[in-house]
Design a protein around this motif. Structure first.
Motif, PDB file in Angstrom:
ATOM      1  N   LEU A  24       0.830  -1.216   0.000  1.00 27.06           N
ATOM      2  CA  LEU A  24       0.000   0.000   0.000  1.00 27.06           C
ATOM      3  C   LEU A  24       0.862   1.262   0.000  1.00 27.06           C
ATOM      4  O   LEU A  24       0.551   2.234  -0.677  1.00 27.06           O
ATOM      5  CB  LEU A  24      -0.924  -0.001   1.219  1.00 27.06           C
ATOM      6  CG  LEU A  24      -2.156  -0.897   1.099  1.00 27.06           C
ATOM      7  CD1 LEU A  24      -2.875  -0.989   2.435  1.00 27.06           C
ATOM      8  CD2 LEU A  24      -3.097  -0.364   0.031  1.00 27.06           C
ATOM      9  N   ASN A  25       1.947   1.198   0.749  1.00 22.33           N
ATOM     10  CA  ASN A  25       2.833   2.376   0.781  1.00 22.33           C
ATOM     11  C   ASN A  25       3.474   2.637  -0.563  1.00 22.33           C
ATOM     12  O   ASN A  25       3.582   3.785  -1.008  1.00 22.33           O
ATOM     13  CB  ASN A  25       3.919   2.178   1.842  1.00 22.33           C
ATOM     14  CG  ASN A  25       3.497   2.756   3.182  1.00 22.33           C
ATOM     15  OD1 ASN A  25       3.421   3.968   3.315  1.00 22.33           O
ATOM     16  ND2 ASN A  25       3.189   1.904   4.137  1.00 22.33           N
ATOM     17  N   ASP A  28       0.845   3.915  -3.181  1.00 28.58           N
ATOM     18  CA  ASP A  28       0.305   5.255  -2.934  1.00 28.58           C
ATOM     19  C   ASP A  28       1.356   6.347  -3.023  1.00 28.58           C
ATOM     20  O   ASP A  28       1.139   7.468  -2.599  1.00 28.58           O
ATOM     21  CB  ASP A  28      -0.354   5.277  -1.553  1.00 28.58           C
ATOM     22  CG  ASP A  28      -1.268   6.479  -1.407  1.00 28.58           C
ATOM     23  OD1 ASP A  28      -1.234   7.115  -0.356  1.00 28.58           O
ATOM     24  OD2 ASP A  28      -1.993   6.792  -2.368  1.00 28.58           O
ATOM     25  N   SER A  29       2.487   5.998  -3.628  1.00 25.95           N
ATOM     26  CA  SER A  29       3.556   6.988  -3.731  1.00 25.95           C
ATOM     27  C   SER A  29       3.088   8.185  -4.535  1.00 25.95           C
ATOM     28  O   SER A  29       2.611   8.055  -5.664  1.00 25.95           O
ATOM     29  CB  SER A  29       4.759   6.348  -4.417  1.00 25.95           C
ATOM     30  OG  SER A  29       5.703   7.333  -4.698  1.00 25.95           O
ATOM     31  N   ASP A  30       3.138   9.339  -3.941  1.00 26.82           N
ATOM     32  CA  ASP A  30       2.703  10.537  -4.653  1.00 26.82           C
ATOM     33  C   ASP A  30       3.870  11.510  -4.842  1.00 26.82           C
ATOM     34  O   ASP A  30       3.714  12.709  -4.845  1.00 26.82           O
ATOM     35  CB  ASP A  30       1.538  11.222  -3.935  1.00 26.82           C
ATOM     36  CG  ASP A  30       1.887  11.591  -2.512  1.00 26.82           C
ATOM     37  OD1 ASP A  30       1.053  12.177  -1.825  1.00 26.82           O
ATOM     38  OD2 ASP A  30       3.014  11.289  -2.076  1.00 26.82           O
ATOM     39  N   GLU A  31       5.026  10.942  -5.018  1.00 21.85           N
ATOM     40  CA  GLU A  31       6.201  11.768  -5.220  1.00 21.85           C
ATOM     41  C   GLU A  31       6.146  12.402  -6.608  1.00 21.85           C
ATOM     42  O   GLU A  31       6.003  11.709  -7.615  1.00 21.85           O
ATOM     43  CB  GLU A  31       7.446  10.894  -5.108  1.00 21.85           C
ATOM     44  CG  GLU A  31       8.720  11.695  -4.996  1.00 21.85           C
ATOM     45  CD  GLU A  31       9.921  10.771  -4.796  1.00 21.85           C
ATOM     46  OE1 GLU A  31      10.902  10.963  -5.496  1.00 21.85           O
ATOM     47  OE2 GLU A  31       9.832   9.861  -3.955  1.00 21.85           O
ATOM     48  N   VAL A  32       6.218  13.691  -6.645  1.00 22.11           N
ATOM     49  CA  VAL A  32       6.140  14.396  -7.927  1.00 22.11           C
ATOM     50  C   VAL A  32       7.537  14.859  -8.329  1.00 22.11           C
ATOM     51  O   VAL A  32       8.198  15.559  -7.578  1.00 22.11           O
ATOM     52  CB  VAL A  32       5.202  15.618  -7.810  1.00 22.11           C
ATOM     53  CG1 VAL A  32       5.176  16.405  -9.107  1.00 22.11           C
ATOM     54  CG2 VAL A  32       3.816  15.164  -7.429  1.00 22.11           C
ATOM     55  N   PRO A  33       7.980  14.455  -9.507  1.00 17.58           N
ATOM     56  CA  PRO A  33       9.297  14.909  -9.942  1.00 17.58           C
ATOM     57  C   PRO A  33       9.308  16.425 -10.108  1.00 17.58           C
ATOM     58  O   PRO A  33       8.391  16.999 -10.681  1.00 17.58           O
ATOM     59  CB  PRO A  33       9.490  14.231 -11.301  1.00 17.58           C
ATOM     60  CG  PRO A  33       8.445  13.181 -11.371  1.00 17.58           C
ATOM     61  CD  PRO A  33       7.336  13.611 -10.485  1.00 17.58           C
ATOM     62  N   ALA A  36      13.435  19.981 -13.798  1.00 19.77           N
ATOM     63  CA  ALA A  36      13.043  20.420 -15.132  1.00 19.77           C
ATOM     64  C   ALA A  36      14.211  20.193 -16.079  1.00 19.77           C
ATOM     65  O   ALA A  36      15.144  20.981 -16.130  1.00 19.77           O
ATOM     66  CB  ALA A  36      12.664  21.886 -15.120  1.00 19.77           C
ATOM     67  N   PRO A  37      14.187  19.081 -16.802  1.00 17.26           N
ATOM     68  CA  PRO A  37      15.321  18.806 -17.673  1.00 17.26           C
ATOM     69  C   PRO A  37      15.429  19.841 -18.782  1.00 17.26           C
ATOM     70  O   PRO A  37      14.429  20.269 -19.341  1.00 17.26           O
ATOM     71  CB  PRO A  37      14.987  17.425 -18.252  1.00 17.26           C
ATOM     72  CG  PRO A  37      13.519  17.297 -18.116  1.00 17.26           C
ATOM     73  CD  PRO A  37      13.128  18.097 -16.927  1.00 17.26           C
TER      74      PRO A  37
ATOM     75  N   GLN B  25      -3.316   4.280   5.801  1.00 17.53           N
ATOM     76  CA  GLN B  25      -3.555   4.320   4.368  1.00 17.53           C
ATOM     77  C   GLN B  25      -5.038   4.261   4.037  1.00 17.53           C
ATOM     78  O   GLN B  25      -5.502   4.904   3.108  1.00 17.53           O
ATOM     79  CB  GLN B  25      -2.868   3.119   3.677  1.00 17.53           C
ATOM     80  CG  GLN B  25      -1.367   3.122   3.764  1.00 17.53           C
ATOM     81  CD  GLN B  25      -0.756   4.260   2.970  1.00 17.53           C
ATOM     82  OE1 GLN B  25      -1.317   4.662   1.955  1.00 17.53           O
ATOM     83  NE2 GLN B  25       0.349   4.776   3.440  1.00 17.53           N
ATOM     84  N   ILE B  34      -5.395  10.381  -7.128  1.00 19.84           N
ATOM     85  CA  ILE B  34      -4.293  11.175  -7.685  1.00 19.84           C
ATOM     86  C   ILE B  34      -3.558  10.338  -8.715  1.00 19.84           C
ATOM     87  O   ILE B  34      -3.187   9.203  -8.442  1.00 19.84           O
ATOM     88  CB  ILE B  34      -3.316  11.611  -6.586  1.00 19.84           C
ATOM     89  CG1 ILE B  34      -4.025  12.511  -5.574  1.00 19.84           C
ATOM     90  CG2 ILE B  34      -2.119  12.339  -7.185  1.00 19.84           C
ATOM     91  CD1 ILE B  34      -3.191  12.822  -4.360  1.00 19.84           C
ATOM     92  N   ASN B  36      -0.257  10.575 -11.028  1.00 22.54           N
ATOM     93  CA  ASN B  36       0.951  11.355 -11.307  1.00 22.54           C
ATOM     94  C   ASN B  36       1.479  11.033 -12.688  1.00 22.54           C
ATOM     95  O   ASN B  36       1.555   9.868 -13.072  1.00 22.54           O
ATOM     96  CB  ASN B  36       2.029  11.035 -10.275  1.00 22.54           C
ATOM     97  CG  ASN B  36       1.649  11.529  -8.911  1.00 22.54           C
ATOM     98  OD1 ASN B  36       1.031  12.585  -8.782  1.00 22.54           O
ATOM     99  ND2 ASN B  36       1.960  10.754  -7.894  1.00 22.54           N
ATOM    100  N   THR B  38       4.568  12.537 -15.495  1.00 27.79           N
ATOM    101  CA  THR B  38       5.630  13.501 -15.799  1.00 27.79           C
ATOM    102  C   THR B  38       5.809  13.583 -17.311  1.00 27.79           C
ATOM    103  O   THR B  38       6.001  12.573 -17.966  1.00 27.79           O
ATOM    104  CB  THR B  38       6.967  13.055 -15.167  1.00 27.79           C
ATOM    105  OG1 THR B  38       6.766  12.888 -13.776  1.00 27.79           O
ATOM    106  CG2 THR B  38       8.046  14.092 -15.408  1.00 27.79           C
ATOM    107  N   GLN B  41      10.151  17.838 -20.987  1.00 27.97           N
ATOM    108  CA  GLN B  41      10.223  18.989 -21.875  1.00 27.97           C
ATOM    109  C   GLN B  41      11.007  18.603 -23.117  1.00 27.97           C
ATOM    110  O   GLN B  41      12.019  17.914 -23.034  1.00 27.97           O
ATOM    111  CB  GLN B  41      10.917  20.144 -21.173  1.00 27.97           C
ATOM    112  CG  GLN B  41      10.091  20.717 -20.034  1.00 27.97           C
ATOM    113  CD  GLN B  41      10.798  21.851 -19.338  1.00 27.97           C
ATOM    114  OE1 GLN B  41      11.989  21.786 -19.133  1.00 27.97           O
ATOM    115  NE2 GLN B  41      10.074  22.879 -18.987  1.00 27.97           N
TER     116      GLN B  41
END
Lengths: 68, 185
Positions: A24-25, A28-33, A36-37, B25, B34, B36, B38, B41
């Protein structure tokens, strides 16, 4: 013997719950990169062409002294 | 017997910790999710008009100058109304650098040759700070356009050329034009 069975069941439940908690952990990862390459691309390129012809040579001597 | 007790306690501890994490959780009524994603660019430059040919001509007075806006001075080249058109078909605004792959002396030859460019919007508001003034261009890159938009309705610029051709130059001459983009801040 009964106690051993109880321990085995307990361990099994612990393992299942631990696996569930980890799954579950991870899901549910909501890590947003945030990086900005900076990409850089070069196009195929354009082309400019020109033809330069030499200027015609004038025969001034002939013009100045007409032949007899 | 002692090892059985230890395993029992450890298992209970694992169960408690796992339930805590699972509980944090799952507790509550989820109404939104949510997703996500990416998107990298990407700058993709494309010469939608990639060839500009001035044709053949002769220098009548040193030096001749031919511009791609239709002006010919001291030469017999037919007026050329055209330009190279560069588009940003990527997904981010870009600063554009230009250079040519030969020096004017190698491209045109002779003494005192020069290559000049003039930049203008092909679609309105494509570029922030382009300059229509004639500027010499060489093999060194120079920035000609800041923030070239990637929006399809305003993502292209015109690159006009002017050639200074001395009398001692001759032959069929070509030069490559290279555009390089970098992500605009």
């Amino acid at each position: 013997m009964e106690e051993k069975k109880r321990v085995i069941i307990l361990v099994a439940i612990a393992l299942i719950l631990a696996a569930t908690a980890i799954a579950l952990n991870v899901m549910d990862s909501d890590e947003v990169p945030t990086s900005a390459p900076t990409t850089q691309e070069t196009s195929d390129g354009g082309q400019v062409g020109v033809g330069i012809e030499p200027a015609p040579v004038e025969d001034k001597l002939t013009e100045e002294t007409p032949q007899q | 017997m002692k090892s059985t007790e230890s395993i029992t306690y450890i298992s209970i501890a694992v169960i408690v910790v796992s339930l805590f994490f699972i509980g944090t959780q799952l507790t509550g009524y989820a109404t939104t999710g949510i997703v996500n994603v990416t998107i990298d660019q990407s700058i993709v430059l494309n010469f939608s008009t990639s060839l500009l040919n001035f044709g053949n001509g002769t220098v009548t007075s040193n030096p001749a100058t031919v511009y791609s806006n239709g002006t010919t001075i001291d030469g017999t080249w037919d007026p050329v109304n055209g330009e190279l058109v560069l588009e940003n078909v990527g997904n981010v605004d870009a600063n554009i650098d230009l250079n040519i792959n030969k020096t004017p002396a190698v491209f045109i030859g002779g003494t005192g040759s020069d290559v000049q460019i003039s930049i203008s919007d092909n679609e309105a508001n494509s570029c922030d700070d382009e300059s229509a003034a004639w500027t010499s261009i060489t093999t060194s890159t120079q920035t000609v356009c800041g923030n070239l938009s990637f929006q399809p309705t305003n993502n292209s610029i015109n690159i006009d050329f002017g050639l200074i051709i001395p009398t001692d130059a001759s032959g069929a001459r070509t030069v490559g034009v290279i555009a390089t983009g970098s992500v605009a801040a």
